[in-house]
Write a protein that holds these residues in place. Structure first.
Motif, PDB file in Angstrom:
ATOM      1  N   SER A   1     -25.800 127.818  13.657  1.00  0.00           N
ATOM      2  CA  SER A   1     -26.534 129.225  13.984  1.00  0.00           C
ATOM      3  C   SER A   1     -26.580 130.090  12.414  1.00  0.00           C
ATOM      4  O   SER A   1     -26.849 131.065  12.468  1.00  0.00           O
ATOM      5  N   GLY A   2     -25.812 129.329  11.691  1.00  0.00           N
ATOM      6  CA  GLY A   2     -25.625 130.213  10.438  1.00  0.00           C
ATOM      7  C   GLY A   2     -26.373 129.498   8.879  1.00  0.00           C
ATOM      8  O   GLY A   2     -26.834 128.224   9.147  1.00  0.00           O
ATOM      9  N   VAL A   3     -26.009 129.961   7.867  1.00  0.00           N
ATOM     10  CA  VAL A   3     -26.266 129.411   6.582  1.00  0.00           C
ATOM     11  C   VAL A   3     -25.219 128.441   5.893  1.00  0.00           C
ATOM     12  O   VAL A   3     -25.150 128.121   4.833  1.00  0.00           O
ATOM     13  N   PHE A   4     -23.956 128.872   6.548  1.00  0.00           N
ATOM     14  CA  PHE A   4     -22.722 128.318   5.806  1.00  0.00           C
ATOM     15  C   PHE A   4     -22.838 126.768   5.794  1.00  0.00           C
ATOM     16  O   PHE A   4     -22.977 126.011   6.855  1.00  0.00           O
TER      17      PHE A   4
ATOM     18  N   VAL B   1     -31.102 116.023  17.582  1.00  0.00           N
ATOM     19  CA  VAL B   1     -30.158 116.387  18.534  1.00  0.00           C
ATOM     20  C   VAL B   1     -30.948 116.189  19.975  1.00  0.00           C
ATOM     21  O   VAL B   1     -31.829 116.840  20.062  1.00  0.00           O
ATOM     22  N   SER B   2     -30.327 115.826  20.978  1.00  0.00           N
ATOM     23  CA  SER B   2     -30.808 115.689  22.230  1.00  0.00           C
ATOM     24  C   SER B   2     -30.893 116.921  22.836  1.00  0.00           C
ATOM     25  O   SER B   2     -31.867 117.079  23.738  1.00  0.00           O
ATOM     26  N   ARG B   3     -30.207 117.897  22.868  1.00  0.00           N
ATOM     27  CA  ARG B   3     -30.600 119.147  23.457  1.00  0.00           C
ATOM     28  C   ARG B   3     -29.981 120.155  22.378  1.00  0.00           C
ATOM     29  O   ARG B   3     -29.214 119.962  21.754  1.00  0.00           O
ATOM     30  N   ARG B   4     -30.239 121.379  23.011  1.00  0.00           N
ATOM     31  CA  ARG B   4     -30.113 122.646  22.151  1.00  0.00           C
ATOM     32  C   ARG B   4     -28.506 122.716  22.387  1.00  0.00           C
ATOM     33  O   ARG B   4     -27.947 122.871  23.266  1.00  0.00           O
TER      34      ARG B   4
ATOM     35  N   ARG C   1     -31.000 122.465   8.465  1.00  0.00           N
ATOM     36  CA  ARG C   1     -31.300 122.501   9.568  1.00  0.00           C
ATOM     37  C   ARG C   1     -32.541 122.902  10.162  1.00  0.00           C
ATOM     38  O   ARG C   1     -32.669 124.211   9.598  1.00  0.00           O
ATOM     39  N   ASP C   2     -33.163 122.500  10.978  1.00  0.00           N
ATOM     40  CA  ASP C   2     -34.454 123.118  11.722  1.00  0.00           C
ATOM     41  C   ASP C   2     -34.029 123.178  12.991  1.00  0.00           C
ATOM     42  O   ASP C   2     -34.112 122.429  13.781  1.00  0.00           O
TER      43      ASP C   2
ATOM     44  N   TYR D   1     -30.502 117.798   8.287  1.00  0.00           N
ATOM     45  CA  TYR D   1     -30.977 116.892   7.370  1.00  0.00           C
ATOM     46  C   TYR D   1     -29.952 117.001   6.407  1.00  0.00           C
ATOM     47  O   TYR D   1     -28.942 117.710   6.162  1.00  0.00           O
ATOM     48  N   LEU D   2     -29.861 115.631   5.841  1.00  0.00           N
ATOM     49  CA  LEU D   2     -28.743 115.634   4.800  1.00  0.00           C
ATOM     50  C   LEU D   2     -29.644 114.867   3.558  1.00  0.00           C
ATOM     51  O   LEU D   2     -30.250 113.844   3.423  1.00  0.00           O
TER      52      LEU D   2
END
Length: 122
Positions: free
Chosen positions: A54-57, A24-27, A72-73, A80-81
């Protein structure tokens, strides 16, 4: 403007694994969800899964549930998939997308990557 770039596609034998990445190019805002879709030739775009930034859902489509995992990181602005136990019917162009809602419909997504080809041989 959010830019998404997928990578990691390729050719794999049935039963194998691949991991796709979406940079992703920006946050993005904490309200953004990141989804994965796929489209095979002659077929409609299919929902694969989604993760809240922002979550684990996470939530997955029935055809990949139990085989695919989204993660996600945040530090790397990457989603990631992980695809395991791949089948020939998983062959498609895979897209990542960003949405302000946690959605399964493609028309709810505002930004899309260019796609990466995944081919699973039998």
């Amino acid at each position: 403007q959010v830019q998404l770039v997928e990578s990691g596609g390729g050719l794999v034998q049935a039963g194998g694994s691949l991991r796709l990445s979406c940079g992703v190019s920006r946050r993005t805002s904490k309200t953004y969800a990141m989804g994965w879709f796929r489209q095979a030739p002659g077929k409609e775009r299919e929902f694969v899964g989604v993760i809240r930034w922002s979550g684990v859902f996470t939530y997955y489509g029935d055809s990949v549930k139990g085989r695919f995992t989204i993660s996600r990181d945040n530090a790397k602005n990457t989603v990631y998939l992980q695809m395991n136990s791949l089948k020939p019917e998983d062959t498609a162009v895979y897209y990542c997308a960003a949405s302000k809602v946690t959605a399964t419909e493609a028309n709810q997504y505002d930004y899309w990557g260019q796609g990466t080809q995944v081919t699973v041989s039998s």
